[in-house]
Design a protein around this motif. Structure first.
Motif, mmCIF file in Angstrom:
data_model
loop_
_atom_site.group_PDB
_atom_site.id
_atom_site.type_symbol
_atom_site.label_atom_id
_atom_site.label_comp_id
_atom_site.label_asym_id
_atom_site.label_seq_id
_atom_site.Cartn_x
_atom_site.Cartn_y
_atom_site.Cartn_z
ATOM 1 N N ILE A 62 0.833 -1.207 0.000
ATOM 2 C CA ILE A 62 0.000 0.000 0.000
ATOM 3 C C ILE A 62 0.863 1.252 0.000
ATOM 4 O O ILE A 62 0.632 2.191 -0.772
ATOM 5 C CB ILE A 62 -0.943 -0.011 1.224
ATOM 6 N N LEU A 63 1.877 1.263 0.862
ATOM 7 C CA LEU A 63 2.759 2.434 0.941
ATOM 8 C C LEU A 63 3.531 2.628 -0.358
ATOM 9 O O LEU A 63 3.837 3.770 -0.741
ATOM 10 C CB LEU A 63 3.742 2.261 2.107
ATOM 11 N N ARG A 64 3.832 1.527 -1.030
ATOM 12 C CA ARG A 64 4.590 1.619 -2.278
ATOM 13 C C ARG A 64 3.825 2.413 -3.339
ATOM 14 O O ARG A 64 4.418 3.192 -4.088
ATOM 15 C CB ARG A 64 4.917 0.204 -2.775
ATOM 16 N N ARG A 65 2.527 2.217 -3.393
ATOM 17 C CA ARG A 65 1.712 2.962 -4.362
ATOM 18 C C ARG A 65 1.773 4.464 -4.099
ATOM 19 O O ARG A 65 1.922 5.268 -5.023
ATOM 20 C CB ARG A 65 0.264 2.483 -4.301
ATOM 21 N N PHE A 66 1.646 4.832 -2.815
ATOM 22 C CA PHE A 66 1.720 6.258 -2.466
ATOM 23 C C PHE A 66 3.125 6.805 -2.718
ATOM 24 O O PHE A 66 3.291 7.932 -3.193
ATOM 25 C CB PHE A 66 1.327 6.453 -1.001
ATOM 26 N N ALA A 67 4.155 5.993 -2.405
ATOM 27 C CA ALA A 67 5.534 6.444 -2.586
ATOM 28 C C ALA A 67 5.830 6.715 -4.051
ATOM 29 O O ALA A 67 6.511 7.700 -4.392
ATOM 30 C CB ALA A 67 6.497 5.400 -2.028
ATOM 31 N N LYS A 68 5.341 5.863 -4.937
ATOM 32 C CA LYS A 68 5.591 6.062 -6.368
ATOM 33 C C LYS A 68 4.973 7.366 -6.856
ATOM 34 O O LYS A 68 5.589 8.118 -7.625
ATOM 35 C CB LYS A 68 5.048 4.876 -7.164
ATOM 36 N N LEU A 69 3.746 7.649 -6.401
ATOM 37 C CA LEU A 69 3.106 8.908 -6.786
ATOM 38 C C LEU A 69 3.867 10.101 -6.224
ATOM 39 O O LEU A 69 4.047 11.119 -6.909
ATOM 40 C CB LEU A 69 1.653 8.921 -6.280
ATOM 41 N N ALA A 70 4.322 9.965 -4.967
ATOM 42 C CA ALA A 70 5.069 11.065 -4.337
ATOM 43 C C ALA A 70 6.382 11.312 -5.059
ATOM 44 O O ALA A 70 6.766 12.468 -5.311
ATOM 45 C CB ALA A 70 5.315 10.740 -2.871
ATOM 46 N N TYR A 71 7.084 10.238 -5.401
ATOM 47 C CA TYR A 71 8.339 10.392 -6.140
ATOM 48 C C TYR A 71 8.088 11.048 -7.505
ATOM 49 O O TYR A 71 8.873 11.896 -7.949
ATOM 50 C CB TYR A 71 9.005 9.036 -6.357
ATOM 51 N N LYS A 72 7.025 10.643 -8.158
ATOM 52 C CA LYS A 72 6.733 11.198 -9.482
ATOM 53 C C LYS A 72 6.546 12.702 -9.419
ATOM 54 O O LYS A 72 7.058 13.444 -10.273
ATOM 55 C CB LYS A 72 5.480 10.531 -10.057
ATOM 56 N N PHE A 73 5.832 13.168 -8.400
ATOM 57 C CA PHE A 73 5.626 14.611 -8.278
ATOM 58 C C PHE A 73 6.899 15.314 -7.828
ATOM 59 O O PHE A 73 7.267 16.370 -8.348
ATOM 60 C CB PHE A 73 4.489 14.906 -7.292
ATOM 61 N N ALA A 74 7.611 14.728 -6.850
ATOM 62 C CA ALA A 74 8.796 15.373 -6.279
ATOM 63 C C ALA A 74 9.933 15.479 -7.277
ATOM 64 O O ALA A 74 10.740 16.413 -7.213
ATOM 65 C CB ALA A 74 9.259 14.612 -5.038
ATOM 66 N N LEU A 75 10.018 14.522 -8.201
ATOM 67 C CA LEU A 75 11.168 14.460 -9.109
ATOM 68 C C LEU A 75 10.824 14.903 -10.525
ATOM 69 O O LEU A 75 11.505 14.518 -11.486
ATOM 70 C CB LEU A 75 11.735 13.034 -9.122
ATOM 71 N N SER A 76 9.798 15.724 -10.655
ATOM 72 C CA SER A 76 9.381 16.188 -11.976
ATOM 73 C C SER A 76 9.776 17.635 -12.246
ATOM 74 O O SER A 76 9.252 18.259 -13.170
ATOM 75 C CB SER A 76 7.850 16.029 -12.128
ATOM 76 N N GLY A 77 10.686 18.167 -11.433
ATOM 77 C CA GLY A 77 11.144 19.535 -11.652
ATOM 78 C C GLY A 77 11.924 19.673 -12.948
ATOM 79 O O GLY A 77 12.403 18.685 -13.522
ATOM 80 N N LYS A 78 12.098 20.889 -13.410
ATOM 81 C CA LYS A 78 12.774 21.131 -14.685
ATOM 82 C C LYS A 78 14.294 21.046 -14.560
ATOM 83 O O LYS A 78 14.968 20.492 -15.425
ATOM 84 C CB LYS A 78 12.367 22.502 -15.238
ATOM 85 N N ASN A 79 14.858 21.628 -13.511
ATOM 86 C CA ASN A 79 16.321 21.683 -13.367
ATOM 87 C C ASN A 79 16.726 20.780 -12.205
ATOM 88 O O ASN A 79 16.943 21.235 -11.089
ATOM 89 C CB ASN A 79 16.763 23.123 -13.122
ATOM 90 N N ILE A 80 16.802 19.480 -12.503
ATOM 91 C CA ILE A 80 16.955 18.492 -11.452
ATOM 92 C C ILE A 80 17.929 17.402 -11.873
ATOM 93 O O ILE A 80 18.054 17.086 -13.061
ATOM 94 C CB ILE A 80 15.579 17.867 -11.103
ATOM 95 N N LYS A 81 18.634 16.868 -10.902
ATOM 96 C CA LYS A 81 19.451 15.680 -11.107
ATOM 97 C C LYS A 81 19.095 14.686 -9.995
ATOM 98 O O LYS A 81 18.973 15.069 -8.825
ATOM 99 C CB LYS A 81 20.947 15.990 -11.036
#
Length: 382
Positions: A131-150
């Motif tokens: 269950i937590l994995r589903r939420f974590a994947k969504l959170a990572y997707k939003f957190a790591l979608s910035g334009k100037n990111i590594k």
């Protein structure tokens, strides 16, 4: 010209000292204004002594209380809005997710996410983890979608998992195998003679394979194998999977392993050992102790767990065994105990591997290059 401001977001002060301190020191030398936000555990004055500015953010590494986590996010939000950093370098799960989300909301110019292991959420097969994995994947997707990111990964399993979940572009990914080791501090010395010494150093968590290590020691003692087992580290009371004090007292009473507790002289302890073991099935990035063992020229026995396996060249610098397999673990340790020539050969190859892959100087320079590239992107687009 005003110094560029870097803010490191990390779980705890001790974790920063163990894994990121050389990078921050070099950043200071290059003229960056370095700030560190973390939970304080008594090491904050040590960090301030280097010239860093510290900010307390009470990250809870294992807590899932939504009200506590919302308060932490609010704390991070207020801090970033106040500091207005030019670049944020977030390390481990919560700082990466919370820092990434807040950075996007406040339009922080540059963001670095260090994925140093995925933890039990991505490695456990329990219903809770699923269950937590589903939420974590969504959170990572939003957190790591910035334009100037590594996004920095330490092993290919973590990279493939998070890249697929967060849809990260290839050019935003950097592979750095671990946090490196000081090859001068962790130097090669002649292995001790006499009864072979086997050592394991880690946070004392069940998933680190501590029980399997002690059980393997029991098996070898019952077979009459002449060896000495050491367990280095202390319980992590903030983690629900920590080894308990009662369990340690039982092991101490049984006398199968020598309990050395928390130690800061790992280089000396590894130099005084013949074999280093880490039977982990934790969501590792790339375990620092395996890097340090290789740098000291000591053969390793570890598992096929992601991260652990990438720190070893199987049958060259050490032996990889299946996770949670006590028989395979004890057999591998026994093989190295009985074969001094093989131990010496693997130790020599381990040192060469460390010089090629894990030199802290190279690791630091890659990080500074990442910072420079991201900050140059900001200037170009101003």
């Amino acid at each position: 010209m005003k110094s560029k401001k870097i803010l490191y977001l990390v779980n705890a002060d001790w974790a920063f000292i163990v894994n990121r301190l050389p990078i921050a020191i070099e950043a200071l030398k290059h003229g960056y204004d370095v700030h560190i936000a973390c939970a304080f555990t008594g090491r904050e004055d040590e960090l301030r002594s280097y010239g860093f500015t510290l900010h307390e953010v009470p990250f809870t590494r294992s807590g899932l209380n939504p009200f506590v986590e919302m308060a932490t996010v609010a704390n991070v939000f207020r801090l970033i809005r106040f500091l207005k950093p030019d670049l944020i370098h977030a390390v481990t799960i919560k700082p990466v997710i919370y820092g990434g989300i807040v950075s996007r909301a406040l339009r922080v110019p540059a963001f670095v996410a260090a994925i140093s292991g995925l933890g039990f959420v991505f490695t456990s097969d329990t219903m809770k983890a699923s269950i937590l994995r589903r939420f974590a994947k969504l959170a990572y997707k939003f957190a790591l979608s910035g334009k100037n990111i590594k996004v920095i990964f330490q092993n290919t399993f973590d990279r493939n998992t998070i890249q697929a979940a967060a849809k990260i572009k290839d050019n935003n990914i950097v592979m750095i195998k671990g946090s490196g080791a000081d090859l001068d501090e962790y130097s090669v010395s002649t292995p001790p003679v006499g009864t072979p010494v086997v050592a394991m150093a880690c946070r004392l968590l069940k998933e680190k394979g501590v029980f399997e290590y002690v059980e393997a020691a029991n098996k070898l003692r019952e077979k009459g194998i002449d060896c000495k087992f050491q367990l280095i580290g202390s319980p992590d009371y903030g983690n629900p999977h920590s080894i308990t004090d009662d369990q340690l007292k039982q092991w101490q009473h049984e006398g199968v392993v020598e309990l050395l507790g928390h130690r800061t002289d790992i280089a000396t302890l590894f130099s005084n050992a013949n074999i280093i073991v880490l039977p982990s099935y934790y969501g590792e990035g790339l375990p620092k102790v395996l890097i340090e063992a290789a740098a000291c020229g000591r053969p390793v026995v570890t598992t096929d767990n992601p991260g652990c396996a990438e720190a070893v060249v199987n049958n060259v610098t050490g032996i990889i065994v299946p996770a949670r397999d006590v028989d395979a673990l004890s057999d591998a340790i026994e093989l190295l105990i009985n074969d001094e020539i093989l131990r010496t050969q693997m130790g020599r190859e381990g040192r060469l591997f460390a010089e090629k892959m894990f030199d802290i100087k190279a690791v630091v320079q890659v990080h500074l290059s990442v910072y420079k590239q991201l900050l140059l992107n900001v200037e170009v687009h101003v």
